[in-house]
Design an enzyme around this catalytic site. Structure first.
Site, PDB file in Angstrom:
ATOM      1  N   TYR A   1       0.839  -1.198   0.000  1.00 28.26           N
ATOM      2  CA  TYR A   1       0.000   0.000   0.000  1.00 28.26           C
ATOM      3  C   TYR A   1       0.879   1.254   0.000  1.00 28.26           C
ATOM      4  O   TYR A   1       1.442   1.643   1.016  1.00 28.26           O
ATOM      5  CB  TYR A   1      -0.937   0.020   1.205  1.00 28.26           C
ATOM      6  CG  TYR A   1      -1.871  -1.167   1.303  1.00 28.26           C
ATOM      7  CD1 TYR A   1      -2.131  -1.982   0.195  1.00 28.26           C
ATOM      8  CD2 TYR A   1      -2.502  -1.475   2.497  1.00 28.26           C
ATOM      9  CE1 TYR A   1      -2.990  -3.069   0.285  1.00 28.26           C
ATOM     10  CE2 TYR A   1      -3.370  -2.565   2.591  1.00 28.26           C
ATOM     11  CZ  TYR A   1      -3.604  -3.356   1.489  1.00 28.26           C
ATOM     12  OH  TYR A   1      -4.454  -4.430   1.585  1.00 28.26           O
TER      13      TYR A   1
ATOM     14  N   TYR B   1     -12.730  -7.647   3.609  1.00 30.70           N
ATOM     15  CA  TYR B   1     -12.295  -6.394   2.988  1.00 30.70           C
ATOM     16  C   TYR B   1     -13.227  -6.012   1.838  1.00 30.70           C
ATOM     17  O   TYR B   1     -13.984  -6.829   1.338  1.00 30.70           O
ATOM     18  CB  TYR B   1     -10.836  -6.451   2.549  1.00 30.70           C
ATOM     19  CG  TYR B   1     -10.469  -7.282   1.340  1.00 30.70           C
ATOM     20  CD1 TYR B   1     -10.674  -6.810   0.043  1.00 30.70           C
ATOM     21  CD2 TYR B   1      -9.835  -8.516   1.473  1.00 30.70           C
ATOM     22  CE1 TYR B   1     -10.285  -7.549  -1.076  1.00 30.70           C
ATOM     23  CE2 TYR B   1      -9.446  -9.265   0.378  1.00 30.70           C
ATOM     24  CZ  TYR B   1      -9.683  -8.772  -0.906  1.00 30.70           C
ATOM     25  OH  TYR B   1      -9.303  -9.507  -2.013  1.00 30.70           O
TER      26      TYR B   1
ATOM     27  N   ARG C   1     -15.284  -0.484  -2.277  1.00 24.94           N
ATOM     28  CA  ARG C   1     -14.378   0.648  -2.521  1.00 24.94           C
ATOM     29  C   ARG C   1     -15.142   1.963  -2.694  1.00 24.94           C
ATOM     30  O   ARG C   1     -14.749   2.830  -3.471  1.00 24.94           O
ATOM     31  CB  ARG C   1     -13.464   0.334  -3.703  1.00 24.94           C
ATOM     32  CG  ARG C   1     -12.824  -1.043  -3.497  1.00 24.94           C
ATOM     33  CD  ARG C   1     -11.751  -1.418  -4.450  1.00 24.94           C
ATOM     34  NE  ARG C   1     -11.399  -2.823  -4.205  1.00 24.94           N
ATOM     35  CZ  ARG C   1     -10.342  -3.431  -4.705  1.00 24.94           C
ATOM     36  NH1 ARG C   1      -9.515  -2.770  -5.481  1.00 24.94           N
ATOM     37  NH2 ARG C   1     -10.105  -4.699  -4.441  1.00 24.94           N
TER      38      ARG C   1
END
Length: 327
Positions: A57, A220, A225
Protein backbone atom coordinates in the site's frame (compact mmCIF):
# COMPACT_ATOMS: atom_id res chain seq x y z
CA UNK A 1 -17.40 -0.36 19.64
CA UNK A 2 -17.51 -4.12 19.86
CA UNK A 3 -14.42 -6.33 20.09
CA UNK A 4 -14.13 -9.88 18.82
CA UNK A 5 -11.62 -12.67 19.32
CA UNK A 6 -9.86 -13.60 16.08
CA UNK A 7 -10.19 -17.33 15.55
CA UNK A 8 -8.22 -19.39 18.06
CA UNK A 9 -5.64 -16.64 18.55
CA UNK A 10 -5.27 -14.46 21.63
CA UNK A 11 -6.05 -11.35 19.57
CA UNK A 12 -9.14 -9.26 20.22
CA UNK A 13 -9.84 -6.83 17.38
CA UNK A 14 -12.29 -3.98 17.01
CA UNK A 15 -15.18 -5.19 14.85
CA UNK A 16 -14.65 -2.18 12.62
CA UNK A 17 -10.95 -2.29 11.77
CA UNK A 18 -9.21 0.60 10.04
CA UNK A 19 -8.24 -0.39 6.49
CA UNK A 20 -5.15 1.49 5.34
CA UNK A 21 -5.04 0.65 1.62
CA UNK A 22 -6.29 4.03 0.37
CA UNK A 23 -3.94 6.15 2.47
CA UNK A 24 -1.04 4.56 0.63
CA UNK A 25 -2.14 6.63 -2.35
CA UNK A 26 -1.14 4.34 -5.20
CA UNK A 27 -4.16 3.17 -7.20
CA UNK A 28 -6.34 5.65 -5.23
CA UNK A 29 -5.40 8.93 -6.85
CA UNK A 30 -2.85 10.04 -4.27
CA UNK A 31 -3.19 10.94 -0.61
CA UNK A 32 -2.93 13.82 1.84
CA UNK A 33 -0.55 12.90 4.66
CA UNK A 34 -2.09 15.15 7.34
CA UNK A 35 -5.60 13.93 6.52
CA UNK A 36 -4.46 10.31 6.66
CA UNK A 37 -2.81 10.66 10.06
CA UNK A 38 -5.84 12.55 11.35
CA UNK A 39 -8.04 9.69 10.13
CA UNK A 40 -5.99 7.16 12.12
CA UNK A 41 -6.13 9.30 15.24
CA UNK A 42 -9.89 9.80 14.88
CA UNK A 43 -10.44 6.06 14.46
CA UNK A 44 -8.46 5.36 17.64
CA UNK A 45 -10.37 8.06 19.53
CA UNK A 46 -13.68 6.41 18.56
CA UNK A 47 -12.95 2.88 19.71
CA UNK A 48 -11.16 1.39 16.71
CA UNK A 49 -8.12 -0.44 18.04
CA UNK A 50 -7.07 -2.46 14.98
CA UNK A 51 -5.30 -1.20 11.86
CA UNK A 52 -4.79 -3.30 8.74
CA UNK A 53 -2.13 -2.39 6.21
CA UNK A 54 0.45 -3.94 3.85
CA UNK A 55 3.88 -3.05 2.47
CA UNK A 56 2.37 -2.81 -1.02
CA UNK A 57 0.00 0.00 0.00
CA UNK A 58 1.83 3.04 -1.30
CA UNK A 59 5.01 0.98 -1.65
CA UNK A 60 5.66 1.31 2.07
CA UNK A 61 3.99 4.69 2.59
CA UNK A 62 0.90 3.34 4.36
CA UNK A 63 3.02 1.53 6.96
CA UNK A 64 5.24 4.58 7.41
CA UNK A 65 2.28 6.88 8.09
CA UNK A 66 0.79 4.40 10.56
CA UNK A 67 4.13 4.30 12.37
CA UNK A 68 4.16 8.09 12.50
CA UNK A 69 0.54 8.28 13.67
CA UNK A 70 1.22 5.85 16.53
CA UNK A 71 4.24 7.65 17.95
CA UNK A 72 3.54 8.37 21.60
CA UNK A 73 0.54 6.02 21.68
CA UNK A 74 0.27 2.99 23.97
CA UNK A 75 1.33 0.19 21.61
CA UNK A 76 -0.37 -2.46 23.74
CA UNK A 77 -3.77 -0.90 23.03
CA UNK A 78 -3.41 -1.09 19.24
CA UNK A 79 -3.40 -4.22 17.10
CA UNK A 80 -1.25 -3.88 13.99
CA UNK A 81 -2.18 -6.15 11.09
CA UNK A 82 0.09 -6.18 8.08
CA UNK A 83 1.02 -8.49 5.23
CA UNK A 84 3.87 -9.83 3.12
CA UNK A 85 4.39 -11.56 -0.18
CA UNK A 86 4.04 -8.82 -2.80
CA UNK A 87 7.39 -7.62 -4.14
CA UNK A 88 7.77 -4.59 -6.37
CA UNK A 89 11.36 -3.40 -5.80
CA UNK A 90 13.15 -6.10 -7.81
CA UNK A 91 14.60 -7.72 -4.68
CA UNK A 92 13.05 -11.05 -5.72
CA UNK A 93 15.57 -11.23 -8.61
CA UNK A 94 12.95 -12.54 -11.00
CA UNK A 95 11.71 -15.21 -8.60
CA UNK A 96 8.10 -15.66 -7.63
CA UNK A 97 4.91 -15.41 -9.63
CA UNK A 98 4.21 -12.32 -11.77
CA UNK A 99 1.02 -10.63 -10.55
CA UNK A 100 0.46 -7.37 -12.43
CA UNK A 101 2.06 -4.08 -13.48
CA UNK A 102 1.44 -1.29 -10.99
CA UNK A 103 1.75 2.43 -11.67
CA UNK A 104 4.11 4.48 -9.54
CA UNK A 105 3.86 8.15 -10.52
CA UNK A 106 3.67 7.28 -14.19
CA UNK A 107 6.29 4.54 -14.03
CA UNK A 108 5.33 0.91 -14.64
CA UNK A 109 6.33 -1.31 -11.72
CA UNK A 110 6.08 -5.12 -12.07
CA UNK A 111 4.61 -6.71 -8.94
CA UNK A 112 5.35 -10.33 -8.02
CA UNK A 113 3.80 -12.74 -5.53
CA UNK A 114 6.74 -14.13 -3.58
CA UNK A 115 6.27 -15.94 -0.27
CA UNK A 116 9.60 -17.69 0.23
CA UNK A 117 11.08 -17.98 3.71
CA UNK A 118 13.94 -15.62 2.87
CA UNK A 119 11.61 -12.98 1.47
CA UNK A 120 9.24 -13.28 4.42
CA UNK A 121 12.05 -12.69 6.91
CA UNK A 122 13.23 -9.68 4.88
CA UNK A 123 9.77 -8.15 4.60
CA UNK A 124 8.98 -8.53 8.29
CA UNK A 125 12.10 -6.60 9.28
CA UNK A 126 11.21 -3.83 6.82
CA UNK A 127 7.64 -3.65 8.11
CA UNK A 128 8.76 -3.52 11.74
CA UNK A 129 11.01 -0.59 10.90
CA UNK A 130 8.35 1.33 8.96
CA UNK A 131 5.71 0.72 11.64
CA UNK A 132 8.10 1.69 14.42
CA UNK A 133 7.43 -1.40 16.50
CA UNK A 134 9.17 -4.60 17.58
CA UNK A 135 6.26 -6.96 16.92
CA UNK A 136 3.31 -7.37 14.59
CA UNK A 137 0.01 -8.59 16.02
CA UNK A 138 -1.18 -10.38 12.87
CA UNK A 139 1.01 -11.10 9.84
CA UNK A 140 -0.87 -12.21 6.74
CA UNK A 141 0.21 -13.65 3.40
CA UNK A 142 -1.17 -11.07 0.98
CA UNK A 143 -1.92 -13.36 -1.97
CA UNK A 144 -1.26 -17.05 -2.65
CA UNK A 145 2.09 -17.63 -4.37
CA UNK A 146 2.07 -20.73 -6.57
CA UNK A 147 5.87 -20.61 -6.94
CA UNK A 148 6.47 -21.30 -3.24
CA UNK A 149 5.19 -24.32 -1.33
CA UNK A 150 2.58 -23.51 1.28
CA UNK A 151 4.55 -25.52 3.84
CA UNK A 152 7.65 -23.35 3.37
CA UNK A 153 5.66 -20.17 3.94
CA UNK A 154 3.78 -21.54 6.94
CA UNK A 155 6.93 -22.91 8.57
CA UNK A 156 8.49 -19.45 8.32
CA UNK A 157 5.40 -17.89 9.91
CA UNK A 158 5.49 -20.40 12.76
CA UNK A 159 9.16 -19.57 13.37
CA UNK A 160 8.32 -15.86 13.60
CA UNK A 161 5.66 -16.60 16.21
CA UNK A 162 8.20 -18.55 18.25
CA UNK A 163 10.66 -15.65 17.96
CA UNK A 164 8.06 -13.15 19.20
CA UNK A 165 8.20 -11.10 15.98
CA UNK A 166 4.49 -11.78 15.35
CA UNK A 167 1.65 -12.75 17.69
CA UNK A 168 -0.46 -14.62 15.14
CA UNK A 169 -0.42 -15.67 11.50
CA UNK A 170 -3.08 -15.35 8.85
CA UNK A 171 -3.59 -15.51 5.13
CA UNK A 172 -5.50 -13.45 2.60
CA UNK A 173 -7.39 -14.56 -0.49
CA UNK A 174 -6.88 -18.24 0.32
CA UNK A 175 -9.26 -20.97 -0.87
CA UNK A 176 -10.49 -23.75 1.40
CA UNK A 177 -8.06 -26.16 -0.29
CA UNK A 178 -5.13 -23.84 0.41
CA UNK A 179 -6.22 -23.38 4.01
CA UNK A 180 -6.40 -27.13 4.48
CA UNK A 181 -2.85 -27.46 3.19
CA UNK A 182 -1.65 -24.68 5.50
CA UNK A 183 -3.32 -26.38 8.47
CA UNK A 184 -0.85 -29.26 8.14
CA UNK A 185 1.86 -26.86 9.33
CA UNK A 186 0.31 -24.04 11.36
CA UNK A 187 -2.85 -23.00 13.15
CA UNK A 188 -4.02 -19.98 11.17
CA UNK A 189 -5.84 -17.21 13.00
CA UNK A 190 -7.65 -15.81 9.98
CA UNK A 191 -8.27 -15.43 6.28
CA UNK A 192 -8.78 -11.94 4.88
CA UNK A 193 -11.14 -12.04 1.92
CA UNK A 194 -13.35 -9.82 -0.20
CA UNK A 195 -16.95 -9.76 1.01
CA UNK A 196 -19.86 -7.40 0.51
CA UNK A 197 -23.55 -7.18 -0.30
CA UNK A 198 -22.50 -7.50 -3.94
CA UNK A 199 -19.97 -10.29 -3.42
CA UNK A 200 -21.06 -13.14 -1.14
CA UNK A 201 -19.20 -16.03 -2.78
CA UNK A 202 -17.36 -16.96 0.43
CA UNK A 203 -20.64 -18.03 2.03
CA UNK A 204 -20.67 -21.22 -0.05
CA UNK A 205 -17.49 -23.01 1.09
CA UNK A 206 -15.15 -20.71 2.99
CA UNK A 207 -17.48 -19.57 5.78
CA UNK A 208 -18.56 -23.13 6.68
CA UNK A 209 -14.89 -24.21 6.77
CA UNK A 210 -13.63 -21.30 8.88
CA UNK A 211 -16.59 -21.54 11.25
CA UNK A 212 -16.07 -25.28 11.77
CA UNK A 213 -12.35 -24.80 12.37
CA UNK A 214 -12.60 -21.64 14.50
CA UNK A 215 -10.71 -19.44 12.06
CA UNK A 216 -11.57 -15.76 11.80
CA UNK A 217 -12.65 -13.97 8.65
CA UNK A 218 -11.51 -10.42 8.02
CA UNK A 219 -13.80 -8.93 5.38
CA UNK A 220 -12.30 -6.39 2.99
CA UNK A 221 -14.07 -4.16 0.45
CA UNK A 222 -17.42 -4.24 2.32
CA UNK A 223 -18.35 -0.95 0.65
CA UNK A 224 -16.96 -2.12 -2.69
CA UNK A 225 -14.38 0.65 -2.52
CA UNK A 226 -17.01 3.32 -1.94
CA UNK A 227 -19.62 2.22 -4.47
CA UNK A 228 -22.09 1.21 -1.75
CA UNK A 229 -21.75 4.61 -0.08
CA UNK A 230 -23.95 5.96 -2.85
CA UNK A 231 -21.87 9.07 -3.39
CA UNK A 232 -20.59 8.00 -6.79
CA UNK A 233 -24.16 8.06 -8.09
CA UNK A 234 -24.32 11.73 -7.14
CA UNK A 235 -21.56 14.28 -7.62
CA UNK A 236 -18.39 12.53 -6.40
CA UNK A 237 -15.61 12.37 -8.98
CA UNK A 238 -12.63 10.03 -9.35
CA UNK A 239 -9.19 11.17 -10.49
CA UNK A 240 -7.92 9.66 -13.71
CA UNK A 241 -5.40 7.41 -11.96
CA UNK A 242 -7.94 5.97 -9.50
CA UNK A 243 -8.32 2.22 -10.10
CA UNK A 244 -12.02 2.43 -9.29
CA UNK A 245 -12.71 3.91 -12.71
CA UNK A 246 -12.42 0.36 -14.00
CA UNK A 247 -13.34 -1.51 -10.81
CA UNK A 248 -16.89 -0.15 -10.63
CA UNK A 249 -17.58 -1.37 -14.16
CA UNK A 250 -18.08 -4.97 -13.00
CA UNK A 251 -21.34 -4.07 -11.28
CA UNK A 252 -24.80 -3.35 -12.70
CA UNK A 253 -25.21 0.29 -11.73
CA UNK A 254 -29.01 0.30 -11.92
CA UNK A 255 -29.31 -2.74 -9.65
CA UNK A 256 -26.88 -1.22 -7.16
CA UNK A 257 -28.96 1.99 -7.17
CA UNK A 258 -32.11 -0.04 -6.50
CA UNK A 259 -30.44 -1.76 -3.55
CA UNK A 260 -29.34 1.55 -2.07
CA UNK A 261 -32.84 2.97 -2.52
CA UNK A 262 -34.14 0.13 -0.36
CA UNK A 263 -31.56 0.83 2.32
CA UNK A 264 -31.98 4.62 2.28
CA UNK A 265 -35.23 4.76 4.35
CA UNK A 266 -33.63 2.54 7.01
CA UNK A 267 -30.63 4.87 7.14
CA UNK A 268 -32.84 7.96 7.38
CA UNK A 269 -34.94 6.44 10.18
CA UNK A 270 -31.78 5.73 12.18
CA UNK A 271 -30.13 9.05 11.28
CA UNK A 272 -27.32 7.06 9.72
CA UNK A 273 -25.53 7.09 6.38
CA UNK A 274 -25.79 4.41 3.72
CA UNK A 275 -22.19 3.45 4.46
CA UNK A 276 -22.97 2.88 8.12
CA UNK A 277 -25.91 0.62 7.35
CA UNK A 278 -23.83 -1.38 4.86
CA UNK A 279 -20.96 -1.77 7.34
CA UNK A 280 -23.28 -2.77 10.17
CA UNK A 281 -25.04 -5.34 7.98
CA UNK A 282 -21.64 -6.82 7.11
CA UNK A 283 -20.61 -7.17 10.75
CA UNK A 284 -23.79 -9.17 11.43
CA UNK A 285 -23.25 -11.82 8.77
CA UNK A 286 -22.43 -15.40 9.73
CA UNK A 287 -18.73 -16.16 10.08
CA UNK A 288 -17.53 -12.57 9.70
CA UNK A 289 -15.21 -11.60 12.56
CA UNK A 290 -14.14 -8.08 11.68
CA UNK A 291 -14.83 -5.69 8.82
CA UNK A 292 -12.25 -3.40 7.24
CA UNK A 293 -13.29 0.16 6.56
CA UNK A 294 -10.95 2.67 4.96
CA UNK A 295 -10.92 6.38 5.73
CA UNK A 296 -8.92 9.17 4.15
CA UNK A 297 -9.89 11.83 6.67
CA UNK A 298 -11.13 12.12 10.25
CA UNK A 299 -14.79 12.56 9.33
CA UNK A 300 -14.84 9.27 7.39
CA UNK A 301 -13.10 7.44 10.24
CA UNK A 302 -15.65 8.71 12.77
CA UNK A 303 -18.50 7.75 10.44
CA UNK A 304 -17.14 4.21 10.06
CA UNK A 305 -16.73 3.69 13.79
CA UNK A 306 -20.26 4.96 14.34
CA UNK A 307 -21.68 2.07 12.33
CA UNK A 308 -21.39 -0.09 15.44
CA UNK A 309 -23.87 2.15 17.28
CA UNK A 310 -26.65 1.11 14.90
CA UNK A 311 -29.07 -1.69 15.67
CA UNK A 312 -30.74 -3.52 12.79
CA UNK A 313 -33.86 -5.51 13.59
CA UNK A 314 -34.61 -8.95 12.14
CA UNK A 315 -37.20 -7.32 9.90
CA UNK A 316 -34.78 -4.71 8.62
CA UNK A 317 -32.13 -7.33 7.96
CA UNK A 318 -34.68 -9.38 6.03
CA UNK A 319 -35.69 -6.35 3.98
CA UNK A 320 -32.04 -5.71 3.10
CA UNK A 321 -31.42 -9.39 2.30
CA UNK A 322 -34.47 -9.50 0.01
CA UNK A 323 -33.13 -6.48 -1.88
CA UNK A 324 -29.69 -8.08 -2.18
CA UNK A 325 -31.25 -11.26 -3.54
CA UNK A 326 -32.73 -9.25 -6.37
CA UNK A 327 -29.33 -8.18 -7.70
Amino acid sequence: MEYRKLGNSSLELSTITYGAFAIGGNMWGGNEKNDSISAIHAALDHGVTSIDTAPFYGFGLSEQMIGEALKGKDRTKVQLLTKFGLVWDGSNNGKGEFFFDANDEGKTVPVFKYASKANLIKEVEESLKRLGTDYIDLLQLHWPDNSTSISETMEALEALIQQGKIRAAGVSNYSVTQMQEAAKTIGLASNQVSYSMLNRAIEQELVPYTTANKIGIIAYSPLERGLLSGKYFKDAKLSNDDHRNGYFGQFDAEKVKALLQTIQPIAEEKKATLSQIVLRWTTLQNGITVVLAGARNAAQAIENAGAMNIELSAGELQMINNAIAGI
